[in-house]
Design a protein around this motif. Structure first.
Motif, PDB file in Angstrom:
ATOM      1  N   CYS A   1       0.822  -1.214   0.000  1.00  0.00           N
ATOM      2  CA  CYS A   1       0.000   0.000   0.000  1.00  0.00           C
ATOM      3  C   CYS A   1       0.858   1.267   0.000  1.00  0.00           C
ATOM      4  CB  CYS A   1      -0.963  -0.020   1.175  1.00  0.00           C
ATOM      5  SG  CYS A   1      -0.197  -0.226   2.764  1.00  0.00           S
ATOM      6  N   ASN A   2       2.142   1.169   0.363  1.00  0.00           N
ATOM      7  CA  ASN A   2       3.044   2.324   0.301  1.00  0.00           C
ATOM      8  C   ASN A   2       4.441   1.820  -0.059  1.00  0.00           C
ATOM      9  OD1 ASN A   2       1.085   2.919   2.795  1.00  0.00           O
ATOM     10  ND2 ASN A   2       1.540   4.858   1.755  1.00  0.00           N
ATOM     11  N   LYS A   3       5.198   2.691  -0.731  1.00  0.00           N
ATOM     12  CA  LYS A   3       6.626   2.403  -0.870  1.00  0.00           C
ATOM     13  C   LYS A   3       7.381   3.728  -0.830  1.00  0.00           C
ATOM     14  CE  LYS A   3       6.721   2.017  -5.951  1.00  0.00           C
ATOM     15  NZ  LYS A   3       7.113   1.129  -7.069  1.00  0.00           N
ATOM     16  N   PHE A   4       8.564   3.686  -0.200  1.00  0.00           N
ATOM     17  CA  PHE A   4       9.376   4.889  -0.017  1.00  0.00           C
ATOM     18  C   PHE A   4      10.797   4.571  -0.515  1.00  0.00           C
ATOM     19  CE2 PHE A   4       6.097   4.750   3.268  1.00  0.00           C
ATOM     20  CZ  PHE A   4       5.485   5.981   3.093  1.00  0.00           C
ATOM     21  N   ILE A   5      11.157   5.188  -1.630  1.00  0.00           N
ATOM     22  CA  ILE A   5      12.496   4.942  -2.212  1.00  0.00           C
ATOM     23  C   ILE A   5      13.485   5.902  -1.548  1.00  0.00           C
ATOM     24  CG2 ILE A   5      13.836   5.013  -4.360  1.00  0.00           C
ATOM     25  CD1 ILE A   5      11.121   4.422  -5.797  1.00  0.00           C
ATOM     26  N   GLN A   6      14.680   5.370  -1.158  1.00  0.00           N
ATOM     27  CA  GLN A   6      15.688   6.161  -0.445  1.00  0.00           C
ATOM     28  C   GLN A   6      16.986   6.220  -1.248  1.00  0.00           C
ATOM     29  OE1 GLN A   6      14.596   7.757   2.227  1.00  0.00           O
ATOM     30  NE2 GLN A   6      12.634   6.688   1.908  1.00  0.00           N
ATOM     31  N   THR A   7      17.908   6.995  -0.715  1.00  0.00           N
ATOM     32  CA  THR A   7      19.191   7.192  -1.423  1.00  0.00           C
ATOM     33  C   THR A   7      20.248   6.217  -0.966  1.00  0.00           C
ATOM     34  OG1 THR A   7      19.742   8.857   0.217  1.00  0.00           O
ATOM     35  CG2 THR A   7      18.715   9.627  -1.830  1.00  0.00           C
ATOM     36  N   SER A   8      20.017   5.521   0.120  1.00  0.00           N
ATOM     37  CA  SER A   8      20.977   4.503   0.576  1.00  0.00           C
ATOM     38  C   SER A   8      20.205   3.395   1.286  1.00  0.00           C
ATOM     39  CB  SER A   8      22.027   5.126   1.505  1.00  0.00           C
ATOM     40  OG  SER A   8      21.401   5.594   2.683  1.00  0.00           O
ATOM     41  N   ALA A   9      20.937   2.372   1.715  1.00  0.00           N
ATOM     42  CA  ALA A   9      20.299   1.184   2.297  1.00  0.00           C
ATOM     43  C   ALA A   9      19.580   1.537   3.610  1.00  0.00           C
ATOM     44  CB  ALA A   9      21.346   0.106   2.556  1.00  0.00           C
ATOM     45  N   VAL A  10      18.422   0.955   3.770  1.00  0.00           N
ATOM     46  CA  VAL A  10      17.695   1.114   5.034  1.00  0.00           C
ATOM     47  C   VAL A  10      18.253   0.079   6.012  1.00  0.00           C
ATOM     48  CG1 VAL A  10      15.452   1.037   6.157  1.00  0.00           C
ATOM     49  CG2 VAL A  10      15.632   1.890   3.819  1.00  0.00           C
ATOM     50  N   ILE A  11      18.757   0.541   7.184  1.00  0.00           N
ATOM     51  CA  ILE A  11      19.453  -0.352   8.124  1.00  0.00           C
ATOM     52  C   ILE A  11      18.532  -0.777   9.273  1.00  0.00           C
ATOM     53  CG2 ILE A  11      21.455  -0.572   9.643  1.00  0.00           C
ATOM     54  CD1 ILE A  11      22.029  -0.334   6.591  1.00  0.00           C
ATOM     55  N   CYS A  12      17.749   0.158   9.754  1.00  0.00           N
ATOM     56  CA  CYS A  12      16.864  -0.167  10.889  1.00  0.00           C
ATOM     57  C   CYS A  12      15.588   0.670  10.757  1.00  0.00           C
ATOM     58  CB  CYS A  12      17.551   0.073  12.227  1.00  0.00           C
ATOM     59  SG  CYS A  12      18.625   1.504  12.241  1.00  0.00           S
ATOM     60  N   LEU A  13      14.509   0.186  11.448  1.00  0.00           N
ATOM     61  CA  LEU A  13      13.193   0.789  11.178  1.00  0.00           C
ATOM     62  C   LEU A  13      12.288   0.630  12.394  1.00  0.00           C
ATOM     63  CD1 LEU A  13      11.224   0.446   7.932  1.00  0.00           C
ATOM     64  CD2 LEU A  13      10.166  -0.465   9.968  1.00  0.00           C
ATOM     65  N   GLN A  14      11.507   1.658  12.698  1.00  0.00           N
ATOM     66  CA  GLN A  14      10.501   1.619  13.782  1.00  0.00           C
ATOM     67  C   GLN A  14       9.222   2.284  13.276  1.00  0.00           C
ATOM     68  OE1 GLN A  14      10.747   0.276  16.810  1.00  0.00           O
ATOM     69  NE2 GLN A  14      12.932  -0.262  16.742  1.00  0.00           N
ATOM     70  N   TRP A  15       8.062   1.888  13.835  1.00  0.00           N
ATOM     71  CA  TRP A  15       6.761   2.519  13.470  1.00  0.00           C
ATOM     72  C   TRP A  15       6.098   2.952  14.777  1.00  0.00           C
ATOM     73  CZ3 TRP A  15       3.512   0.274   8.889  1.00  0.00           C
ATOM     74  CH2 TRP A  15       2.519   1.198   8.517  1.00  0.00           C
ATOM     75  N   PRO A  16       6.514   4.118  15.302  1.00  0.00           N
ATOM     76  CA  PRO A  16       6.069   4.485  16.665  1.00  0.00           C
ATOM     77  C   PRO A  16       4.643   5.024  16.742  1.00  0.00           C
ATOM     78  CG  PRO A  16       7.521   6.169  15.789  1.00  0.00           C
ATOM     79  CD  PRO A  16       7.486   5.073  14.754  1.00  0.00           C
ATOM     80  N   ALA A  17       4.145   5.636  15.677  1.00  0.00           N
ATOM     81  CA  ALA A  17       2.820   6.263  15.755  1.00  0.00           C
ATOM     82  C   ALA A  17       2.116   6.099  14.418  1.00  0.00           C
ATOM     83  CB  ALA A  17       2.954   7.751  16.106  1.00  0.00           C
TER      84      ALA A  17
END
Length: 1749
Positions: free
Chosen positions: A106-122
């Protein structure tokens, strides 16, 4: 906190297969693991794998293995997962709420470098760290990402605080950076926080600190601003490796760090404010921990490893079970998980402030949580999961909690009531009150939302017992105080908080309107009251009436209906509201008018759409029409035009509906053009004002907008020309004149001549106006106009025309005025008379016709009377000389004086009937003399008496009464009135009345009753002088009892009862008063006696002083001694008169002697100097030793007297030697001689005389000879001596007679010798007949003294065999009796045996009786309850006897409730096929199948015993005459049932046979005609549920619940058999007499059935087999073919049949083999026993391969 390994979720691989990341969903229901192959595995909360999906690369051209998943997190609503990948992208997958839902990105977010860690706080916010060092934010709502902050160092770790409002990132250079979305008021800094010694791969943010660790093997805890709190250094530990990951518990109280083969656990200690290390969790071969995820409720921790394993750990400080219903798991000091064991629901109770939770309680019908911390109170609703934490200072656990309100908890502590709303962390309010009763407190929290009111929170409570306070809890201010005159015992606000109901102790119901502050009493005798839920309708009970207020705004409008019982409750649901009333034992429902309730509530709440929807469902009736009208009015006020239009349409107001439709179109058009609602547009507002007929308002609205034309058009349309012209004039409109012309023309066209005439008159055209008025039929207006204009009066024709029109229109007065004006008095007078204008007629007559004045005055009077103007008519009648009419008018007008004046002028006959009416008026004014005079004038004296009586003027009444009433009637009248006076406290008046009619006794009784004793005595003295004394005495006693002593004294003395007065004062301790009275009124010695008692009460020197003062000391001492008050006497003599002491000692000694206290008396006699008295005392009491002792010590002269007295006693006792010795010691031989002579002991007398008095010897010898001649031999010795003499003389007959005269007087041996001698002599020397008589006389006497053998020998000497046997029997010498019978007369052997049996029975010597009569002995054992001995003895007899007594014992045991022991009896002795035993066997069977606790493996032996007994019985029945009888078939069925039960118990002990046990339980249902149906269905349902057959379990348990209800109701009529159609489960079964399953288990079943039925996932159908029939049914419904039941399961055998030798016995091969295999693997003794029984029952087993060893 400790970690306990629960299970492995994902097995590790042989090589490296790192678990890259893991996450728990916030709702605790899902757990996600991402493996090295980039697949996300989804598990449920129990660790069962339920789903999986593969991730995808950012670009497929690089292949599926071009990336790794480094971060993963669930959304706050647990329906999405964010995946962070090393190919520079984040995907958000929607996974849905249910397992198996389609996974979509349902969503995608393209970044400029590798995603290393991730949280979904709210919600909508994903935070992630990049390899380039940036920490960024992705918004899932806008689908955009932005940078939060950037660093130059690779992000190695990312974590959030407990609330999710702050983030912490760890970087490769050791930097730790903090950022807050909301610092929640903590004031903590943002930005770089600390520089750690190595890259902090293991980073956790706990409540009180930040924990970081990495490759240097050191764990550091940092404070909130980055200072080091603690360091744990493991760098020197060779076992420890680098720390790779960390996780903080959701409560922030614990941190777990993962390294190699090890998890280290640290717990925060709030008391010490430091981290404490718990025992680490070490697991060999776990290898490096690569990921940790903590379940959001804190109860589970998952660890992922380098080899791809995922391990699940339980995290728990401690666990406890609360009331066997809830499990409390303390996952941290401040976090507890509460789990309902029955439903499995969980609630996480957590202190937001991190305080330690001390104790958790579940209260309020096990729905509400209460827990304490040191500074807060935690509350929660388990049903709604609403939790609160409020600041609370502990008060020692004295709080009382009330949970009656579902929205708010009421806490009462130390006189203060605190309210906490569930789900809110602030107290709602706090008030002071002492009345903590849920009925005296009412809280309403947003219970019914109303239009325009966001929050509505109100509280009503008692300030004191009569004062109610109402508080607005949002603002915290008082909105009402009610002070009531009586105690309030119940109160309740309505749901909107606008009305308060309360009831007081007098059962009066009051309604208080909070807005208007008005209180209304709406009901008396209110026994029940309740608001109807969801409305403002009120229901109450008043005695036998049900009262309903459908519109509480009009409390006077109440709907009442009669009921015959008491209202017990209200039920509302399914579109109806019912009042439940108990009428006797039944409950009746009275249905309320749901229409009025629903409509009224919708209107009150301003929800007009709901009101419309409801009205749409009703037919049109007058009530419905009224509702539509109300709704239309309210909708218009609220400008809800569509609803108003619908209302007018429903009412048939087509014009209004059409008008509103046009208005709505205008509003909609404006709304489209300009926005907004459109109802504020001026044209819409004006049209609504027009609809409301408020044209002025509409005009004002138009003119405000300068829409003059529109305003004029409005008036023109409405034909309101005046207003239209007025607007035109006001605004100077050019077409004004045209308008006026048009208006006149329109009036003429529409035939409105009156309006046209007024228009012409206003324009000055009088003639035209008159013409129009006459045309319009308005001659009065024409006359008015003529009278004002002289020139028009001159026009005679015009005037005639007008007067003719006036007379025709009966406007006579106006015509008269016109005639008078034109000088025509005759016509004017006629017109005035016709028009009742008498004033003008009289004035005209006085001038023109004086003779007519009298007639006119009378006519005027009559007219005024008709007009009820009586007052005005009087003078006219007087003027007309009409006296009677004048009197009637005066009376009617209440002109009394005028009436009297007129009456006095009339003759007596005319006036007499009017006087009483006037008299009544004066009586009512209490002007009695005038009234009496008038009554007398009117000859109504009796009425005057009644008047005086009612007024209490008894003298006047009596005076009048005596003239005209009988004396007895006067008496009754007066007594009645006197009683009334007495009630009013007017005692003197009452007395006067009583005395007046000569009833003084009634007056005396009255005064006594009211304690007016002086008046009472006065009357008694006057009327009953003979009773005066008794009256005084009676009053004295009453006054004494009341403590009025002075008054009592007066009355006692008046009654000449001075003693009573003295006693009264004595008992009150008023001695001086008592002495005074005694001296003044008593006799000569009375005062002395009182003085003595007074002195005695004082004692000591005070007594002496008093008695000396009164000169009564010596007399008092004597009096004390005479009255045995010796202590007081000694005290007085010791203190004042010592010479009196010996005398007192003597008196005391005499007193002690009389009391039997001889030793004390001795001492007193000696102290008094009277020792001889002591000696005499002891002599009198024959205490010779004491007498001699005292005599020798104190009075030697008395020694001889003592010896003589002692001798006298010895002689009385016939102890002549002792008496002789004593008399000789006393030197009194003469006395000894006399005593011997008197006793007839002449030899002793002669000896004494010879030894001590030789001079008298000769005289004594002569006296002896005379006496011997005179008396002969006397006494027993004399008889014996005499007999011996006869015997020596050869007179044997006389000797025998003499011997026989000897009687047993204590010397039985002498008597026996004499009697034996008599018998011996008679046998030897006398005739046989005589000897027989002697022996028959002697025998019974010997038996009587217990010499049975001697008696028997005597009898045998004379061959009296029976008598000898009887003697032996009486002496219980049974052997001798038997021997005599056997040897001398065998006829008597049976006689002896009968007596012997009787004797043994009576003595209870059963063992001896056995040898004589076994049956008698056994019966005796039964009688004595010695059953064991009875059965033991019977065992030795034949089979028939044994089973007679076994049956008796079994019956006894069954009555005692010990059926198990009865069964054991038949197990031991076998079960014969006696028909008389059948009921016993059936009863044992019934008791066994009904007994609780038998559905278990432990019950096997009981069932096996029952089975074996029934098998034995059936085997015996086959050989008996009862073979193949109905009884035989019934017992065969019971045997089959017992076999099923036994096999079931055996199977229950083995896990692999649990389905066999379940099938047996199901099979037993076909035998419910012999089993308790409720128990059978319960066991079948529970067994089916246990093995997962939920469809069957649901049907059986549902049937069980129906049966329990039927047992309660006492009938099976209501049972529905539809589920069991086409089965062999019987419908007609006996109704169990009681419930066989306990209440708690019934409730569990009820809850389960309810849950399952709500779930609707089960089919309510019994499973079917290949026959299309119910799988457990033996009979196929379609064919009627009956299958054999399987011996192992009871199910029908359809294939693979194994047959046994015995016909009709078979088993299903699969079940049989399963059973054999279970026995081989478990060696279960019970199962082996089952097999052994089957072998016996079925004639051997099909295979011989099984051994019972």
């Amino acid at each position: 906190m400790q970690l306990k390994h629960l299970r492995t979720l994902l097995s590790p691989q042989d090589g490296a297969a790192k678990v890259t990341c893991m996450a728990w969903s916030p709702n605790n229901a899902k757990f996600a693991v991402c493996t090295v192959d980039r697949v996300v595995l989804l598990y449920d909360e129990h660790g069962e794998r339920r789903d999986k999906f593969s991730t995808k690369p950012a670009d497929m051209k690089y292949g599926r293995k071009s990336y790794m998943v480094k971060g993963m997190a669930f959304s706050p609503d647990s329906t999405k997962i964010a995946i962070g990948q090393t190919d520079n992208i984040i995907y958000v997958y929607k996974i849905g709420e249910d397992w198996g839902d389609k996974k979509v990105i349902c969503n995608k977010f393209i970044q400029t470098s590798a995603v290393i860690c991730l949280q979904w706080p709210a919600e909508y916010i994903i935070v992630f760290g990049l390899a380039e060092g940036k920490v960024r934010l992705a918004n899932t709502k806008t689908n955009k990402s932005s940078t939060i902050y950037g660093t130059d160092s690779y992000v190695v770790s990312l974590t959030t605080n407990c609330s999710g409002k702050g983030i912490l990132s760890g970087h490769a250079d050791g930097t730790i950076v903090r950022y807050f979305f909301d610092d929640e008021g903590s004031g903590e800094s943002q930005g770089k926080l600390v520089n750690h010694s190595c890259p902090p791969y293991a980073l956790a943010w706990a409540t009180n600190s930040i924990v970081a660790a990495g490759c240097d093997r050191r764990i550091v805890a940092y404070g909130k601003e980055g200072h080091v709190l603690q360091t744990f250094d493991y760098s020197r530990d060779p076992q420890e490796r680098e720390f790779t990951t960390a996780a903080a518990s959701p409560g922030g109280q614990s941190v777990v760090l993962g390294s190699y083969d090890r998890l280290r656990v640290f717990n925060w200690s709030p008391r010490r404010s430091i981290w404490e290390e718990a025992k680490p969790k070490e697991i060999a071969s776990l290898y490096t921990i690569t990921a940790l995820a903590w379940k959001r409720d804190g109860s589970r921790l998952c660890a992922g490893t380098l080899c791809g394993g995922v391990e699940l750990f339980d995290c728990c400080l401690r666990r406890s079970i609360y009331k066997n219903k809830f499990e409390l798991t303390y996952v941290g000091p401040s976090q507890v998980i509460v789990k309902n064991l029955s439903s499995g629901t969980r609630v996480v109770l957590k202190s937001h402030y991190g305080y330690e939770v001390e104790e958790v309680k579940i209260l309020g019908k096990e729905r509400y949580l209460v827990a304490h911390t040191s500074d807060t109170l935690l509350l929660g609703d388990l049903n709604t999961n609403r939790l609160s934490e409020v600041a609370w200072q502990g008060s020692g656990g004295n709080e009382k909690y009330f949970f009656e309100n579902e929205n708010v908890c009421m806490i009462f502590n130390a006189g203060e009531l605190t309210l906490v709303e569930y789900g809110s962390n602030d107290t709602l309010g706090s008030v002071r009150t002492e009345f903590m009763n849920p009925h005296l407190i009412s809280v309403r929290i947003n219970e019914r939302r109303q239009r325009g009111m966001e929050d509505n929170k109100k509280l009503a409570y008692l300030v004191d017992i009569k004062t109610i306070a109402i508080v607005d809890l949002i603002g915290g201010y008082n909105i009402g105080t009610i002070s009531h005159e009586s105690r309030v015992d119940w109160l309740e606000l309505n749901e909107t908080g606008h009305k308060l109901l309360f009831r007081d102790r007098k059962l009066r119901l009051h309604l208080y309107d909070i807005e208007s502050c008005s209180k209304t009493m709406i009901l008396n005798f209110c026994s029940y009251v309740q608001w109807v839920p969801g409305s403002d309708v009120l229901v109450a009970q008043n005695r036998n009436s049900l009262c309903v207020w459908y519109n509480i705004e009009a409390p006077e409008r109440v709907t009442m209906s009669s009921i015959r019982g008491d209202v017990v409750g209200l039920e509302r649901g399914e579109g109806k509201t019912e009042v439940m009333v108990t009428e006797g034992v039944t409950t009746v429902a009275y249905t309320l008018d749901e229409g009025l309730i629903e409509f009224g509530t919708a209107i009150d709440d301003g929800n007009y759409t709901r009101a419309t929807a409801f009205l749409e469902t009703l037919e049109m009736t007058p009530e419905t029409e009224a509702m539509w009208k109300t709704l239309s009015k309210l909708a218009l006020e609220a400008r809800q035009l569509h609803i108003a239009e619908r209302c007018f349409s429903a009412l048939g107001h087509v014009a209004k509906a059409r008008f509103l439709r046009e208005t709505i179109k205008i509003a909609d058009q404006v709304s489209q053009e300009y926005g907004g609602e459109g109802t504020d547009f001026y044209r819409v507002r004006a049209r609504l004002a027009m609809l409301d007929k408020n044209y002025k308002l509409a005009e004002m609205i138009f003119l405000e907008q300068n829409a003059v034309e529109e305003a004029m058009d409005m008036y023109r349309e409405l034909h309101r020309w005046d207003e239209c012209i007025a607007v035109a004039e006001a605004k100077g409109h050019p077409s004004l004149e045209k308008l006026r012309r048009g208006y006149y023309q329109w009036l003429m066209d529409t035939q409105q001549e009156e309006r046209a005439g007024e228009l012409q008159e206003s324009q000055g055209d009088g003639l035209a106006a008159i013409s129009l008025y006459l045309k319009a039929g308005l001659p009065a207006k024409a006359a008015r106009l003529v009278l004002t204009q002289e020139e028009l009066l001159a026009n005679t024709e015009l005037v005639e025309h007008i007067t003719a029109a006036l007379i025709k229109g009966e406007l006579y007065e106006r015509a008269g005025d016109l005639f008078e004006k034109i000088q025509n008095p005759q016509r004017a007078l006629e017109c005035y008379c016709k028009g009742n204008a008498f004033m003008k007629a009289v004035e005209l007559a006085r001038l023109a016709f004086p003779v007519e004045v009298v007639r006119l005055e009378e006519a005027w009077g009559d007219h005024l009377v008709q007009q009820k103007q009586l007052d005005a008519a009087i003078n006219h009648y007087i003027e007309a000389r009409c006296s009677i009419k004048a009197i009637e008018a005066a009376l009617g007008a209440r002109q009394w004086k005028k009436a009297i004046y007129i009456l006095d002028l009339q003759d007596r006959n005319t006036a007499s009937k009017y006087y009483p009416r006037v008299a009544q008026h004066y009586a009512s004014l209490q002007e009695y003399e005038i009234a009496e005079e008038l009554y007398t004038k009117g000859d109504r004296t009796k009425d005057a008496i009644d008047m005086y009586t009612q007024a209490g003027r008894w003298e006047q009444a009596h005076k009048l009464a005596m003239k005209c009433m009988r004396p007895e009637d006067v008496s009754v009248l007066y007594i009645t009135q006197a009683q009334e006076m007495e009630k009013q406290g007017k005692y003197r008046e009452a007395e006067r009345l009583y005395v007046t009619v000569e009833e003084p006794d009634l007056a005396i009784t009255m005064f006594k009753k009211h304690k007016l004793y002086d008046d009472m005595i006065r009357l008694v003295g006057k009327h009953h002088p003979d009773l005066l004394s008794d009256t005084h005495l009676h009053l004295g006693k009453e006054l004494e009892a009341e403590g009025r002593l002075q008054e009592a004294e007066y009355h006692y003395l008046e009654a000449q009862e001075w003693k009573a007065t003295v006693n009264m004062y004595r008992s009150s301790g008023l001695w001086e008063e008592a002495y005074r009275v005694a001296k003044a009124h008593g006799g000569a010695n009375a005062h002395k006696h009182v003085a003595y008692l007074w002195a005695k009460s004082l004692g000591g020197e005070a007594a002496v002083r008093l008695l000396n003062k009164l000169g009564l000391l010596e007399a008092a001492i004597d009096h004390a001694a005479n009255n045995c008050s010796f202590e007081f006497a000694f005290e007085l003599s010791r203190l004042a008169l010592t010479h009196k002491t010996p005398e007192i000692h003597l008196r005391y000694a005499m007193y002690l002697e009389d009391e039997g206290k001889f030793e004390e008396a001795e001492g007193e006699f000696i102290r008094a100097g009277k020792p001889k008295e002591a000696v005499l005392m002891f002599v009198h009491n024959q205490d010779w030793e004491a007498a001699q002792r005292v005599a020798e010590a104190h009075d030697p002269d008395s020694v001889a007297e003592v010896l003589v007295g002692q001798a006298r006693v010895a002689l009385e006792e016939k102890d002549f030697q002792k008496a002789e010795a004593l008399l000789l010691r006393a030197q009194r031989p003469g006395l000894a001689l006399n005593y011997y002579k008197e006793a007839g002991l002449w030899s002793d007398a002669l000896r004494i005389c010879k030894d001590y008095m030789p001079g008298q010897l000769e005289a004594l010898q002569e006296e002896y000879e005379r006496e011997a001649t005179k008396k002969g031999a006397r006494g027993v010795e004399g008889l014996v001596e005499q007999a011996r003499q006869w015997e020596q003389a050869g007179e044997y007959s006389r000797a025998v007679d003499c011997y026989l005269k000897v009687r047993d007087s204590g010397n039985s041996s002498l008597a026996e010798k004499c009697w034996m001698k008599a018998a011996e002599l008679s046998i030897k020397f006398l005739l046989p007949q005589r000897s027989l008589e002697v022996v028959r006389a002697v025998g019974p006497q010997l038996v009587g003294i217990g010499k049975h053998s001697a008696a028997a020998e005597l009898y045998l000497n004379l061959d009296l065999v029976k008598e000898a046997i009887d003697a032996f029997i009486e002496g219980e010498e049974w052997n001798k009796a038997k021997r005599v019978a056997k040897e001398l007369d065998p006829r008597y052997e049976d006689y002896v045996d009968e007596h012997y049996k009787e004797f043994l029975k009576n003595q209870g010597k059963v063992e001896s009786l056995v040898g004589v009569d076994v049956i008698a002995a056994l019966d005796l054992y039964v009688e004595q309850g010695q059953w064991d001995k009875c059965i033991e003895t019977a065992t030795k007899q034949n089979y028939k006897i044994l089973h007679k007594y076994v049956a008796l014992y079994a019956t006894h045991l069954i009555r005692e409730g010990s059926s198990t022991q009865a069964l054991a009896l038949y197990v031991q002795h076998g079960a014969p096929a006696n028909p008389q035993n059948f009921n016993i066997y059936k009863r044992i069977f019934t008791d066994m199948v009904s007994s609780p606790g038998t559905n278990s493996a432990e019950a096997y032996h009981s069932w096996a015993d029952l089975r074996d007994v029934l098998f034995n019985l059936c085997e015996n029945l086959v050989k008996s005459s009862e073979a193949n009888s109905p009884a035989h078939e019934e017992f065969e069925t019971m045997l089959l049932i017992a076999h099923y039960y036994a096999t079931r118990s055996a199977a229950q002990s083995i896990k692999q046979l649990e389905t066999v046990a379940a099938r047996l339980s199901v099979s037993l249902l076909r035998h419910t005609q012999l089993l308790p149906a409720d128990k059978a269905f319960y066991e079948a349902g529970i067994s089916a549920k246990a093995v997962g057959w939920e469809d069957m379990a649901f049907i059986f348990l549902n049937r069980f619940l129906d049966l329990t209800d039927a047992i309660e109701e006492g009938t099976l009529d209501a049972l529905d058999h539809s589920d069991f159609q086409d089965t062999d489960i019987p419908f007609e079964v006996p109704l169990p007499a009681k419930q066989h399953v306990p209440e708690a288990q019934r409730e569990e079943v009820r809850d389960w059935v309810l849950t399952v039925s709500m779930d609707q996932r089960l089919e309510q159908v019994l499973p079917r087999d290949e026959r299309g029939a119910y799988e457990a049914s033996l009979v196929a419904a379609s064919t009627g073919v009956r299958a054999l039941p399987c011996l192992i399961t009871g199910y029908p055998i359809l294939r693979n049949k194994i047959e046994f030798k015995r016909p009709g016995k078979a088993a299903n091969k699969d079940n049989w083999n399963k059973f054999l295999m279970a026995i081989k693997t478990t060696h279960s003794p019970a199962c082996q026993d089952v097999l052994k029984f089957i072998s016996q029952w079925c004639g051997g087993l099909p295979s011989t391969s099984f051994s019972f060893q």
